[in-house]
Design a protein around this motif. Structure first.
Motif, PDB file in Angstrom:
ATOM      1  N   SER A 146       0.805  -1.219   0.000  1.00 42.16           N
ATOM      2  CA  SER A 146       0.000   0.000   0.000  1.00 42.16           C
ATOM      3  C   SER A 146       0.837   1.268   0.000  1.00 42.16           C
ATOM      4  O   SER A 146       0.309   2.349  -0.244  1.00 42.16           O
ATOM      5  N   SER A 147       2.139   1.143   0.264  1.00 39.40           N
ATOM      6  CA  SER A 147       2.975   2.336   0.350  1.00 39.40           C
ATOM      7  C   SER A 147       4.452   1.942   0.325  1.00 39.40           C
ATOM      8  O   SER A 147       4.792   0.759   0.412  1.00 39.40           O
ATOM      9  N   LYS A 148       5.310   2.944   0.244  1.00 42.04           N
ATOM     10  CA  LYS A 148       6.745   2.697   0.329  1.00 42.04           C
ATOM     11  C   LYS A 148       7.102   2.091   1.682  1.00 42.04           C
ATOM     12  O   LYS A 148       8.030   1.269   1.784  1.00 42.04           O
ATOM     13  N   GLN A 149       6.367   2.481   2.727  1.00 42.09           N
ATOM     14  CA  GLN A 149       6.609   1.916   4.059  1.00 42.09           C
ATOM     15  C   GLN A 149       6.416   0.400   4.044  1.00 42.09           C
ATOM     16  O   GLN A 149       7.178  -0.340   4.663  1.00 42.09           O
ATOM     17  N   ASP A 150       5.420  -0.052   3.317  1.00 40.23           N
ATOM     18  CA  ASP A 150       5.196  -1.498   3.198  1.00 40.23           C
ATOM     19  C   ASP A 150       6.357  -2.180   2.479  1.00 40.23           C
ATOM     20  O   ASP A 150       6.754  -3.301   2.825  1.00 40.23           O
ATOM     21  N   VAL A 151       6.892  -1.514   1.469  1.00 39.83           N
ATOM     22  CA  VAL A 151       8.038  -2.066   0.740  1.00 39.83           C
ATOM     23  C   VAL A 151       9.230  -2.188   1.684  1.00 39.83           C
ATOM     24  O   VAL A 151       9.940  -3.210   1.689  1.00 39.83           O
ATOM     25  N   LEU A 152       9.452  -1.172   2.488  1.00 42.36           N
ATOM     26  CA  LEU A 152      10.571  -1.204   3.434  1.00 42.36           C
ATOM     27  C   LEU A 152      10.390  -2.319   4.461  1.00 42.36           C
ATOM     28  O   LEU A 152      11.372  -2.945   4.874  1.00 42.36           O
ATOM     29  N   LEU A 153       9.164  -2.561   4.871  1.00 46.64           N
ATOM     30  CA  LEU A 153       8.916  -3.667   5.795  1.00 46.64           C
ATOM     31  C   LEU A 153       9.269  -5.003   5.154  1.00 46.64           C
ATOM     32  O   LEU A 153       9.819  -5.890   5.809  1.00 46.64           O
ATOM     33  N   LEU A 154       8.945  -5.151   3.869  1.00 42.97           N
ATOM     34  CA  LEU A 154       9.312  -6.368   3.157  1.00 42.97           C
ATOM     35  C   LEU A 154      10.830  -6.536   3.107  1.00 42.97           C
ATOM     36  O   LEU A 154      11.356  -7.633   3.312  1.00 42.97           O
ATOM     37  N   VAL A 155      11.526  -5.434   2.831  1.00 37.84           N
ATOM     38  CA  VAL A 155      12.983  -5.472   2.767  1.00 37.84           C
ATOM     39  C   VAL A 155      13.566  -5.803   4.136  1.00 37.84           C
ATOM     40  O   VAL A 155      14.464  -6.653   4.259  1.00 37.84           O
ATOM     41  N   GLU A 156      13.074  -5.133   5.165  1.00 37.39           N
ATOM     42  CA  GLU A 156      13.550  -5.404   6.516  1.00 37.39           C
ATOM     43  C   GLU A 156      13.355  -6.874   6.869  1.00 37.39           C
ATOM     44  O   GLU A 156      14.261  -7.541   7.392  1.00 37.39           O
TER      45      GLU A 156
END
Length: 247
Positions: A72-82
């Motif tokens: 839903s957002s770049k924050q979600d992408v970062l969570l996936l990366v983390e």
């Protein structure tokens, strides 16, 4: 019979693989694993600032709107990366080895993972772990390992944060220039510092490292970064170990 446009007769390829047309992904070709891999590639190429939803969609060859079916957002992408990076950190020694050895194995693995992804450290170091299953699983294993070793429950998180602060800084040190402390023409006016720098180089050359066997660092004891990490980690483990309750 109308002629078929050339672009449709000969679809673009990349290394022999047919490329997707933007805006028409399927669940088979666009998923969270693919998004994560593309995000890591973008950060590796352009740094954190280069990670945008538009750039991510372009790399994946889909319309930006297609990404929002999965995140839903770049924050979600970062969570996936983390979550992906934390899944690579080795916590297997907790419960299988003495506490101090388990902490060392975890810390070395943690440092080595993030040494490969230093542009993400400033982001992930302050990214909430909410709804990140692999990250939470890692912390759960480490927390239980500390508790089982007699560590006061109320001090566990502070201890992990202290270790992580050192680990993240050490990950940067892995990529630092070998001559980062070279005083240059100021050597004569800084004799104590210059002597310390030369002494540190000699320590590294003598192979001062206690990296766990089987790790890359154990096979490469010449790096000053490994000597510094060993020294600091030993000090932290010894200091934190003093907080453990007697068996």
């Amino acid at each position: 019979m109308p002629a078929v446009p050339a672009a449709q007769q000969r679809p673009a390829t990349d290394g022999g693989v047919r490329r997707r047309r933007a805006g028409r992904p399927s669940s088979a070709v666009l998923d969270k694993a693919g998004i994560t891999a593309a995000a890591l590639e973008l950060v590796g190429r352009k740094g954190y600032d280069g990670l945008t939803m538009a750039a991510l969609a372009k790399l994946l060859e889909v319309a930006p709107s297609a990404l929002y079916n999965h995140v839903s957002s770049k924050q979600d992408v970062l969570l996936l990366v983390e979550d992906h990076l934390m899944s690579l950190v080795d916590v297997s020694s907790f419960g299988a080895a003495p506490w101090d050895d388990a902490v060392r194995t975890w810390a070395w693995s943690y440092r080595n993972v993030f040494a490969e992804h230093t542009p993400l450290i400033p982001v992930i170091a302050v990214l909430p772990v909410t709804d990140a299953p692999q990250t939470l699983a890692m912390y759960e294993t480490v927390s239980k390992g500390f508790l089982d070793a007699g560590f006061p429950q109320e001090r566990i998180i502070s201890a992990i944060v202290a270790l992580e602060s050192f680990i993240f800084g050490s990950a940067y040190d892995v990529t630092a220039p070998e001559d980062i402390f070279d005083p240059g023409t100021m050597a004569e006016s800084t004799p104590y510092f210059t002597a310390a720098v030369r002494g540190a180089a000699g320590t590294a050359l003598r192979g001062y490292t206690q990296a766990p066997e089987g790790t890359e660092a154990a096979a490469d004891p010449l790096r000053a970064a490994d000597a510094a990490f060993t020294l600091g980690l030993d000090a932290l483990v010894a200091g934190l170990g003093g907080l453990r309750k007697a068996d």
